[in-house]
Design an enzyme around this catalytic site. Structure first.
Site, PDB file in Angstrom:
ATOM      1  N   TYR A 100      -1.987  -1.017  10.141  1.00  9.51           N
ATOM      2  CA  TYR A 100      -2.079  -1.287   8.704  1.00  9.51           C
ATOM      3  C   TYR A 100      -0.763  -0.923   8.010  1.00  9.51           C
ATOM      4  O   TYR A 100      -0.218  -1.712   7.222  1.00  9.51           O
ATOM      5  CB  TYR A 100      -3.233  -0.463   8.129  1.00  9.51           C
ATOM      6  CG  TYR A 100      -3.503  -0.680   6.663  1.00  9.51           C
ATOM      7  CD1 TYR A 100      -4.240  -1.782   6.233  1.00  9.51           C
ATOM      8  CD2 TYR A 100      -3.058   0.233   5.711  1.00  9.51           C
ATOM      9  CE1 TYR A 100      -4.509  -1.975   4.875  1.00  9.51           C
ATOM     10  CE2 TYR A 100      -3.318   0.049   4.361  1.00  9.51           C
ATOM     11  CZ  TYR A 100      -4.056  -1.054   3.956  1.00  9.51           C
ATOM     12  OH  TYR A 100      -4.318  -1.236   2.616  1.00  9.51           O
ATOM     13  N   SER A 149       0.852  -1.197   0.000  1.00  9.00           N
ATOM     14  CA  SER A 149       0.000   0.000   0.000  1.00  9.00           C
ATOM     15  C   SER A 149       0.877   1.232   0.000  1.00  9.00           C
ATOM     16  O   SER A 149       2.010   1.211   0.514  1.00  9.00           O
ATOM     17  CB  SER A 149      -0.890   0.012   1.252  1.00  9.00           C
ATOM     18  OG  SER A 149      -1.540   1.264   1.400  1.00  9.00           O
TER      19      SER A 149
END
Length: 252
Positions: A156, A143
């Site tokens: 995350y 990401s």
């Protein structure tokens, strides 16, 4: 994407978003597919759509944090097709949206178990299969949050940053054995994960789009195209790359 014709490809997180887009694009390109997800009904529907496009495809209900599930997934590819040429390790859960000091250990470890341990387990079994059957290519979904901070997403970001390290290490170790390993770093993409968050936070979608120089959210198909290119023979000299697919989000 003619370079995918007849290739055997595993796609995790295939029931929606980027995984679904990759599954359908790979089907159109003639790949033979093992599609995996925890969401069984949606995954079966995507598999049916892939078959309707003329592809050979099977769906398996898989929790990528469960080693037995992952081993079964890779065995299914070998049993059905006799080899494994490509894998798109895309399954993940979203940020919990909680400040770091308010995260419980349980919530932190749940994110790590799916987003990072799941990639490790998939790679462990995929690489073994690829080495046995002549090599292959793996793409892991990291990401933009791995290299560019976003609010209240420590757990995350940590998992997605870990994917960069494990990707590079595997590329170095298994390149001599014919296995390429790369990662993509998507920016804000028009998936259910992002749209559900935007529905709860007015103005979020506009703010996310503004962080990307192209001025909009990415479409799942755009991100999937990058992943499939990395799996394809067109990227035969590319390994160990952690490639932003983020509309320019990480430029600053």
């Amino acid at each position: 994407m003619k370079e995918l014709k007849s290739k055997v490809v595993i796609i995790t997180g295939a029931s929606a978003g980027i995984g679904k887009a990759a599954a359908l694009a790979a089907a159109d390109a003639g790949a033979r597919l093992i599609l995996a997800d925890r969401e069984e009904d949606a995954g079966i529907a995507v598999c049916a759509e892939a078959r309707a496009r003329g592809a050979q495809a099977q769906f398996l209900k898989v929790d990528v944090a469960n080693e037995a599930d992952v081993a079964r997934m890779v065995d299914a590819a070998l049993t059905a097709y006799g080899r494994l040429d490509g894998a798109f390790n895309n399954a993940a859960i979203a940020s919990l949206g909680v400040p770091l000091v308010e995260l419980t250990l349980e919530l932190y470890e749940r994110t790590q178990s799916i987003n990072l341990r799941g990639v490790f387990l998939c790679m462990k079994y995929e690489i073994q299969a690829m080495v046995r059957t002549g090599g292959g290519a793996i793409v892991n979904t990291s990401s933009a949050a791995a290299i560019s901070a976003i609010p209240n997403a420590a757990e995350y970001s940590a998992a997605k940053a870990g994917i960069l390290g494990i990707t590079r290490s595997a590329a170095f170790d298994y390149g001599p054995k014919g296995v390429r390993v790369n990662a993509i770093l998507p920016g804000a993409t028009r998936t259910a994960m992002v749209l559900n968050a935007a529905a709860k936070m007015p103005g979020l979608e506009k703010a996310l789009a503004a962080r990307q120089p192209i001025g909009r959210l990415l479409e799942p198909e755009e991100v999937a195209a990058a992943a499939l290119w990395l799996i394809s023979d067109a990227a035969s000299a590319v390994t160990g790359v952690c490639m932003p697919v983020d509309g320019g989000m990480t430029l600053s």
